[in-house]
Write a protein that holds these residues in place. Structure first.
Motif, PDB file in Angstrom:
ATOM      1  N   LEU A 103       0.810  -1.215   0.000  1.00 13.98           N
ATOM      2  CA  LEU A 103       0.000   0.000   0.000  1.00 13.98           C
ATOM      3  C   LEU A 103       0.844   1.266   0.000  1.00 13.98           C
ATOM      4  CD1 LEU A 103      -3.024   0.779   0.109  1.00 13.98           C
ATOM      5  CD2 LEU A 103      -2.811   0.878   2.601  1.00 13.98           C
ATOM      6  N   THR A 104       2.140   1.157   0.284  1.00 14.57           N
ATOM      7  CA  THR A 104       2.970   2.353   0.443  1.00 14.57           C
ATOM      8  C   THR A 104       3.971   2.546  -0.691  1.00 14.57           C
ATOM      9  OG1 THR A 104       4.665   1.214   1.753  1.00 14.57           O
ATOM     10  CG2 THR A 104       2.779   2.125   2.952  1.00 14.57           C
ATOM     11  N   VAL A 105       3.870   1.750  -1.752  1.00 10.63           N
ATOM     12  CA  VAL A 105       4.826   1.858  -2.850  1.00 10.63           C
ATOM     13  C   VAL A 105       4.096   2.052  -4.169  1.00 10.63           C
ATOM     14  CG1 VAL A 105       6.616   0.515  -1.690  1.00 10.63           C
ATOM     15  CG2 VAL A 105       4.942  -0.656  -3.143  1.00 10.63           C
ATOM     16  N   ASP A 106       4.839   2.524  -5.174  1.00 17.74           N
ATOM     17  CA  ASP A 106       4.307   2.758  -6.511  1.00 17.74           C
ATOM     18  C   ASP A 106       4.769   1.648  -7.452  1.00 17.74           C
ATOM     19  OD1 ASP A 106       3.313   5.287  -5.667  1.00 17.74           O
ATOM     20  OD2 ASP A 106       5.272   6.210  -6.036  1.00 17.74           O
ATOM     21  N   PRO A 107       4.132   1.556  -8.628  1.00 18.07           N
ATOM     22  CA  PRO A 107       4.695   0.697  -9.667  1.00 18.07           C
ATOM     23  C   PRO A 107       6.101   1.195 -10.029  1.00 18.07           C
ATOM     24  CG  PRO A 107       2.421   1.303 -10.186  1.00 18.07           C
ATOM     25  CD  PRO A 107       2.845   2.151  -9.020  1.00 18.07           C
ATOM     26  N   PRO A 108       7.036   0.309 -10.401  1.00 19.98           N
ATOM     27  CA  PRO A 108       6.830  -1.131 -10.636  1.00 19.98           C
ATOM     28  C   PRO A 108       6.944  -1.994  -9.381  1.00 19.98           C
ATOM     29  CG  PRO A 108       9.055  -0.529 -11.242  1.00 19.98           C
ATOM     30  CD  PRO A 108       8.376   0.768 -10.848  1.00 19.98           C
ATOM     31  N   GLU A 109       7.415  -1.414  -8.247  1.00 16.32           N
ATOM     32  CA  GLU A 109       7.528  -2.224  -7.033  1.00 16.32           C
ATOM     33  C   GLU A 109       6.158  -2.791  -6.631  1.00 16.32           C
ATOM     34  OE1 GLU A 109      10.642   1.084  -6.610  1.00 16.32           O
ATOM     35  OE2 GLU A 109       8.587   0.891  -7.349  1.00 16.32           O
ATOM     36  N   HIS A 110       5.147  -1.926  -6.696  1.00 17.40           N
ATOM     37  CA  HIS A 110       3.803  -2.352  -6.324  1.00 17.40           C
ATOM     38  C   HIS A 110       3.311  -3.478  -7.222  1.00 17.40           C
ATOM     39  CE1 HIS A 110      -0.600  -2.151  -6.870  1.00 17.40           C
ATOM     40  NE2 HIS A 110      -0.606  -2.077  -5.562  1.00 17.40           N
ATOM     41  N   THR A 111       3.549  -3.365  -8.518  1.00 19.22           N
ATOM     42  CA  THR A 111       3.095  -4.380  -9.472  1.00 19.22           C
ATOM     43  C   THR A 111       3.686  -5.742  -9.134  1.00 19.22           C
ATOM     44  OG1 THR A 111       3.045  -2.632 -11.143  1.00 19.22           O
ATOM     45  CG2 THR A 111       2.889  -4.909 -11.926  1.00 19.22           C
ATOM     46  N   ARG A 112       4.971  -5.755  -8.817  1.00 17.17           N
ATOM     47  CA  ARG A 112       5.634  -7.016  -8.475  1.00 17.17           C
ATOM     48  C   ARG A 112       5.052  -7.622  -7.199  1.00 17.17           C
ATOM     49  NH1 ARG A 112       9.705  -7.063  -4.818  1.00 17.17           N
ATOM     50  NH2 ARG A 112      10.666  -9.109  -4.465  1.00 17.17           N
ATOM     51  N   LEU A 113       4.898  -6.814  -6.158  1.00 17.32           N
ATOM     52  CA  LEU A 113       4.392  -7.325  -4.888  1.00 17.32           C
ATOM     53  C   LEU A 113       2.965  -7.842  -5.037  1.00 17.32           C
ATOM     54  CD1 LEU A 113       5.692  -4.580  -2.433  1.00 17.32           C
ATOM     55  CD2 LEU A 113       6.615  -6.880  -2.764  1.00 17.32           C
ATOM     56  N   ARG A 114       2.149  -7.095  -5.736  1.00 18.15           N
ATOM     57  CA  ARG A 114       0.744  -7.489  -5.891  1.00 18.15           C
ATOM     58  C   ARG A 114       0.627  -8.813  -6.660  1.00 18.15           C
ATOM     59  NH1 ARG A 114      -4.160  -4.207  -5.580  1.00 18.15           N
ATOM     60  NH2 ARG A 114      -5.870  -5.307  -6.618  1.00 18.15           N
ATOM     61  N   LYS A 115       1.430  -8.952  -7.694  1.00 19.29           N
ATOM     62  CA  LYS A 115       1.382 -10.171  -8.499  1.00 19.29           C
ATOM     63  C   LYS A 115       1.722 -11.401  -7.660  1.00 19.29           C
ATOM     64  CE  LYS A 115       3.427 -12.306 -12.616  1.00 19.29           C
ATOM     65  NZ  LYS A 115       4.407 -12.124 -13.728  1.00 19.29           N
ATOM     66  N   LEU A 116       2.686 -11.260  -6.755  1.00 22.97           N
ATOM     67  CA  LEU A 116       3.119 -12.396  -5.955  1.00 22.97           C
ATOM     68  C   LEU A 116       2.052 -12.852  -4.956  1.00 22.97           C
ATOM     69  CD1 LEU A 116       6.807 -11.355  -5.249  1.00 22.97           C
ATOM     70  CD2 LEU A 116       6.040 -13.244  -6.682  1.00 22.97           C
ATOM     71  N   VAL A 117       1.215 -11.928  -4.512  1.00 26.29           N
ATOM     72  CA  VAL A 117       0.216 -12.264  -3.495  1.00 26.29           C
ATOM     73  C   VAL A 117      -1.159 -12.521  -4.112  1.00 26.29           C
ATOM     74  CG1 VAL A 117      -0.835 -11.494  -1.332  1.00 26.29           C
ATOM     75  CG2 VAL A 117       1.517 -10.900  -1.837  1.00 26.29           C
ATOM     76  N   ALA A 118      -1.392 -12.012  -5.320  1.00 30.27           N
ATOM     77  CA  ALA A 118      -2.718 -12.081  -5.928  1.00 30.27           C
ATOM     78  C   ALA A 118      -3.225 -13.507  -6.076  1.00 30.27           C
ATOM     79  CB  ALA A 118      -2.699 -11.393  -7.295  1.00 30.27           C
ATOM     80  N   ARG A 119      -2.318 -14.463  -6.185  1.00 38.07           N
ATOM     81  CA  ARG A 119      -2.736 -15.852  -6.392  1.00 38.07           C
ATOM     82  C   ARG A 119      -3.534 -16.403  -5.215  1.00 38.07           C
ATOM     83  NH1 ARG A 119       3.500 -17.751  -6.209  1.00 38.07           N
ATOM     84  NH2 ARG A 119       3.822 -17.683  -3.967  1.00 38.07           N
ATOM     85  N   ALA A 120      -3.387 -15.779  -4.044  1.00 37.53           N
ATOM     86  CA  ALA A 120      -4.152 -16.233  -2.877  1.00 37.53           C
ATOM     87  C   ALA A 120      -5.568 -15.688  -2.871  1.00 37.53           C
ATOM     88  CB  ALA A 120      -3.444 -15.815  -1.590  1.00 37.53           C
ATOM     89  N   PHE A 121      -5.876 -14.769  -3.796  1.00 38.32           N
ATOM     90  CA  PHE A 121      -7.179 -14.121  -3.789  1.00 38.32           C
ATOM     91  C   PHE A 121      -7.946 -14.342  -5.092  1.00 38.32           C
ATOM     92  CE2 PHE A 121      -4.604 -11.962  -0.663  1.00 38.32           C
ATOM     93  CZ  PHE A 121      -5.463 -11.849   0.419  1.00 38.32           C
ATOM     94  N   THR A 122      -7.653 -15.441  -5.769  1.00 40.36           N
ATOM     95  CA  THR A 122      -8.409 -15.785  -6.970  1.00 40.36           C
ATOM     96  C   THR A 122      -9.821 -16.197  -6.569  1.00 40.36           C
ATOM     97  OG1 THR A 122      -7.770 -18.113  -6.875  1.00 40.36           O
ATOM     98  CG2 THR A 122      -6.302 -16.608  -8.092  1.00 40.36           C
TER      99      THR A 122
END
Length: 419
Positions: A103-122
Motif C-alpha cells: 500500500l505504500t509503494v508505486d509501480p513497478p515495485e507495487h506491481t511485483r508485490l501485488r502479483k506475488l500475493v494475488a494468487r491467494a485471492f483468486t
C-alpha cells in the motif's frame, strides 16, 4: 470554500485550511461524518487545508475528482518523490516506525508485490474458504446470540474476519486479542505512544512467525510465500510488510463492513424480514452498504509529484492528497438520491478504492460479509438497538469508519432449520 456553515467550523480564527482541519477532527464530524462531507462536496470537489508544521493537504470529496487522483501517474504513495521527507501521515505527523508494504509503494515495485500475493485471492481460492467461513460464522453467531444482550461488534463482526485471515495466513487464533489491539492502535488517528509499541510488536511477531514457517511450512499463504523459489520472490522484510498489511486490512475493514450491515438491520426491520425471506438479496445489500456506509472514510495519503489541478483547485508539488471515499460514494453528481438506501444500484462505488491500489482483498471481504450476514439473519426474527442511536460510539479519525459497540435485543428464530 468557507467553513462558516459547517458543523464545528471556526468562524473567527485561523486560515481557511486550518479551520477545515479543525472541522474534520471535531466532535460533529466524528458523530456524523457523512453530514459534514456532504456540505463539503456540495461546495466543491476538492478543498485545501494547510495545517501548521505539516505538508499542505487537499481533501478530495467529488466522485470524478477522487477517481482522477487515484489513477493519476503524477500522484505517488511516496512522499520523497514529491520532495518531502519520507513517512508523512494523514494525521499531519511523521511516522518514524512505519513498515513498507504494498500500500505504500508505486509501480513497478507495487506491481511485483501485488502479483506475488494475488494468487491467494483468486475466485477459486476465495470460494474454497466459504465453507470454513460459514462454520466460523455459525459458531460465533450462536455464541453471541446466547448472551442476554448480544454485543455484535466484539462478539461477531470483529471475530469472523480475524478468524478467517488468521487461518489464511497461518497465524494462531489464540493471538487474536493481541492482534486486534495492535491493529486498532496502528490505524489510530494519532501517532506515537501505543501506536509505536503496536508497530514494533507486530513487526517482531510476524518476523518470528515467518521464520517458523520457513523451518516448518504448512498449507497457508505465508508458508507458500516463504517456500517460493522464484527469482522475484519476496524478501523477508517484504514478507513482514505483506503479512502486516493483510492482517490489518483483512480484519479492520471487514469488521466495519459487517458491523455496518448489522447496524442497518437493527434500524430497518423490513430489511431483516426481506433477507430472511430471500437470502439471495444479501450480496446486493452488502454492496449498497459498501457505498452508503463503507468501512474506510479516507484513502491513505498520496502526494503530488508535480503541479496539477484537481477539480477547480490548483495542486502544488508536495501537496498531500486525501481522497474521501465516503464523500465520493455519496456524490449527488454520480449517485441519484445518494443518501438513500437502494440495493441494486449500478456498480461504481469506490469503497475498495480505484486504480492500481484497488483493494486486493475485496473478493474476500465481500465473501466474508455475505456469509456472516446470511448466517446471522437465519437465526433472528427481530433485531433492535439496545441503546439509543446517539449513544453509539464510532471509530475516531479520518481513516476507518465503523461502529465500535453494537448492543442489541434479538428475537431468535424458533425454526429448527434456522441454524
Amino acid at each position: 470554500m468557507t467553513t462558516s456553515n459547517l458543523p464545528g467550523g471556526d468562524h473567527d480564527e485561523a486560515r481557511e485550511g486550518g479551520s477545515l482541519r479543525a472541522v474534520l477532527e471535531g466532535a460533529p464530524f466524528q458523530a456524523d461524518p457523512h453530514a459534514v462531507l456532504r456540505q463539503l462536496t456540495d461546495s466543491g470537489a476538492a478543498h485545501r487545508c494547510e495545517p501548521d508544521g505539516a505538508p499542505p493537504q487537499l481533501l478530495v470529496t467529488g466522485y470524478e475528482a477522487a477517481r482522477q487522483v487515484l489513477t493519476d501517474p503524477r500522484v505517488s504513495k511516496r512522499s520523497e518523490r514529491a520532495g518531502l521527507e519520507p513517512g508523512w501521515l494523514m494525521s499531519g505527523v511523521r511516522d518514524e516506525v512505519g513498515v513498507d508494504y504494498m500500500l505504500t509503494v508505486d509501480p513497478p515495485e507495487h506491481t511485483r508485490l501485488r502479483k506475488l500475493v494475488a494468487r491467494a485471492f483468486t475466485p477459486q481460492k476465495i470460494d474454497a474458504l466459504r465453507p470454513r467461513t460459514k462454520e466460523i460464522a455459525s459458531r460465533l453467531a450462536d455464541d453471541v446470540l446466547a448472551q442476554e444482550t448480544p454485543e455484535l461488534v466484539d462478539g461477531f463482526a470483529s471475530r469472523v474476519p480475524i478468524a478467517v485471515i488468521c487461518e489464511l495466513l497461518g497465524v494462531p487464533l489464540g493471538d487474536w486479542d493481541r492482534f486486534r489491539w495492535a491493529s486498532e492502535q496502528i490505524v489510530s488517528p494519532v501517532a506515537g505512544g501505543d501506536r509505536e509499541e503496536a508497530y514494533v510488536w507486530m513487526s517482531g511477531y510476524l518476523a518470528e512467525l515467518i521464520a517458523g514457517k520457513r523451518a516448518d511450512p504448512g498449507q497457508d499463504l505465508l508458508s507458500g510465500l516463504v517456500t517460493d523459489t522464484a527469482d522475484d520472490r519476496l524478501t523477508d522484510a517484504e514478507m513482514v510488510g505483506m503479512a502486516f498489511l493483510l492482517l490489518i486490512a483483512g480484519y479492520e475493514t471487514t469488521a466495519n463492513l459487517i458491523g455496518a450491515v448489522l447496524h442497518g438491520l437493527a434500524r430497518q426491520p423490513e430489511l431483516l424480514k426481506a433477507l430472511r425471506a430471500d437470502p439471495g438479496l444479501v450480496p446486493t445489500v452488502v454492496e449498497e452498504f459498501l457505498r452508503l456506509d463503507g468501512p474506510v472514510l479516507t484513502a491513505t495519503e498520496r502526494f503530488a509529484t508535480e503541479d496539477m489541478q484537481v477539480g477547480d483547485v490548483p495542486v502544488r508539488r508536495g501537496d498531500m492528497l486525501l481522497v474521501s471515499l465516503a464523500a465520493a460514494n455519496r456524490d449527488p453528481a454520480r449517485f441519484e438520491e445518494p443518501d438513500s438506501f437502494r440495493p441494486g444500484r449500478s456498480a461504481g462505488h469506490v469503497a475498495f478504492g480505484y486504480g492500481v491500489h484497488y483493494c486486493l482483498g475485496a473478493p474476500l471481504a465481500r465473501m466474508e460479509a455475505e456469509v456472516a450476514i446470511t448466517t446471522f439473519v437465519r437465526r433472528v426474527e427481530g433485531l433492535t438497538l439496545a441503546v439509543d442511536e446517539a449513544d453509539l460510539e464510532w471509530s475516531p479519525g479520518l481513516l476507518m469508519h465503523g461502529v465500535r459497540r453494537l448492543p442489541v435485543s434479538a428475537v431468535l428464530s424458533g425454526h429448527p432449520n434456522d441454524r
